[in-house]
Motif scaffolding. Sequence first.
Motif, PDB file in Angstrom:
ATOM      1  N   LYS A   1      49.471  23.620 105.015  1.00 13.72           N
ATOM      2  CA  LYS A   1      48.456  23.665 104.934  1.00 13.72           C
ATOM      3  C   LYS A   1      48.012  24.099 106.712  1.00 13.72           C
ATOM      4  N   PRO A   2      47.248  24.922 106.294  1.00 14.54           N
ATOM      5  CA  PRO A   2      46.204  25.158 107.765  1.00 14.54           C
ATOM      6  C   PRO A   2      45.512  23.858 108.546  1.00 14.54           C
TER       7      PRO A   2
ATOM      8  N   MET B   1      51.773  24.267 101.601  1.00 17.10           N
ATOM      9  CA  MET B   1      50.928  24.965 100.414  1.00 17.10           C
ATOM     10  C   MET B   1      51.544  25.671  99.651  1.00 17.10           C
TER      11      MET B   1
ATOM     12  N   GLN C   1      40.533  27.191 106.453  1.00 15.59           N
ATOM     13  CA  GLN C   1      41.095  25.872 106.714  1.00 15.59           C
ATOM     14  C   GLN C   1      41.873  26.421 107.525  1.00 15.59           C
ATOM     15  N   VAL C   2      42.540  28.473 107.676  1.00 14.90           N
ATOM     16  CA  VAL C   2      42.983  28.755 108.745  1.00 14.90           C
ATOM     17  C   VAL C   2      41.650  29.334 110.060  1.00 14.90           C
TER      18      VAL C   2
ATOM     19  N   TYR D   1      42.683  27.644 101.868  1.00 15.28           N
ATOM     20  CA  TYR D   1      43.495  27.754 103.122  1.00 15.28           C
ATOM     21  C   TYR D   1      43.305  28.609 103.735  1.00 15.28           C
ATOM     22  N   GLU D   2      42.314  29.919 103.333  1.00 16.05           N
ATOM     23  CA  GLU D   2      41.727  30.505 103.987  1.00 16.05           C
ATOM     24  C   GLU D   2      40.568  30.464 104.941  1.00 16.05           C
TER      25      GLU D   2
ATOM     26  N   GLU E   1      43.140  20.819  99.528  1.00 11.80           N
ATOM     27  CA  GLU E   1      44.050  21.410  98.562  1.00 11.80           C
ATOM     28  C   GLU E   1      43.062  21.857  97.255  1.00 11.80           C
TER      29      GLU E   1
ATOM     30  N   LYS F   1      52.483  29.990  99.519  1.00 10.00           N
ATOM     31  CA  LYS F   1      51.222  30.898 100.603  1.00 10.00           C
ATOM     32  C   LYS F   1      51.832  30.695 102.244  1.00 10.00           C
TER      33      LYS F   1
ATOM     34  N   LEU G   1      51.376  31.083 106.186  1.00 11.94           N
ATOM     35  CA  LEU G   1      50.204  31.408 107.211  1.00 11.94           C
ATOM     36  C   LEU G   1      50.439  32.744 108.204  1.00 11.94           C
TER      37      LEU G   1
ATOM     38  N   ASN H   1      54.843  27.174 106.198  1.00 11.76           N
ATOM     39  CA  ASN H   1      53.757  27.337 104.729  1.00 11.76           C
ATOM     40  C   ASN H   1      53.665  26.159 104.997  1.00 11.76           C
TER      41      ASN H   1
END
Length: 289
Positions: free
Chosen positions: A126-127, A89, A182-183, A179-180, A175, A93, A95, A124
Amino acid sequence: MKYLLSLLAITFLSTSTVLAQKLENSTLWKIEGNGLDKASYLFGTIHITCDATLESDVIIALDETTQVVLEIDMDDPEMQVKMMKGMYMKDSKTLKSMVNDEEYIAIDSLFINNMGMSVKMFENVKPFFLTSMLYSKFIDCPMQSFEAELIKIASEQNEEIYGLETIEDQIQVFEDIPYEDQVKELVRTAKDNMAYDKANFAKLMTIYSNENITEMLDMMNDDSYTSIADYQDKLLDDRNKNWIPRIKEYAEDQGTFFGVGAGHLAGENGVINLLRKAGYTVTAVRDSE
């Protein structure tokens, strides 16, 4: 880590788009016309499966073509290095900054119990990549890959393997998706210890075995199936449209076997419909033919 990177390379999930029409139940399609000297073939794969045995019609299509083109060039010796560079990330950023303490503990326990390592080692990453690391645990069998089988046959036939896009193109998709969002997928997976994911993968594999690419698209279009279904344009539509000129280029050069995720085939902006709009005759190939 090398194993994890290899796994990630074949587990880019496909989601979907609006249906244009119900297509025949087939994962193999013949591409002809529009000035092509030789026919090419389009095969829809499933990236994770218990049985990646290629049926006779697929073997024949591979024999009739002289090069293999996948979503990405999976025999690129630099692929793992490129993936390593793109899996983290940006903007510092982590997790832990995107989930609450309870969710973080659940995710960490999931990784310890299933991967033998703490998620703290990938704080860090990506989720989406974190979720991808768990895909092989969603099925109750040793994981197999159609892409690996296609690469094996191409190698045996001394044929080159190419890609419709680069690994950087695929990484950029995740990208562009926040990310929020994806998590959310990872949190759901952790909270029920993969129960929902296992049930859905079993259903998806049954649909795939029936070669029902339209039903597969319906399932993947359901936002209860994936938390990132709202990003169909980035996950499917834009990529499919970008692929058509590349498919044209490869097919005009020589008979080509194209292998892409089956989720890309159906729908208004699916590869089959886009190829037809471009002037090609695209017909289903059945094993009985």
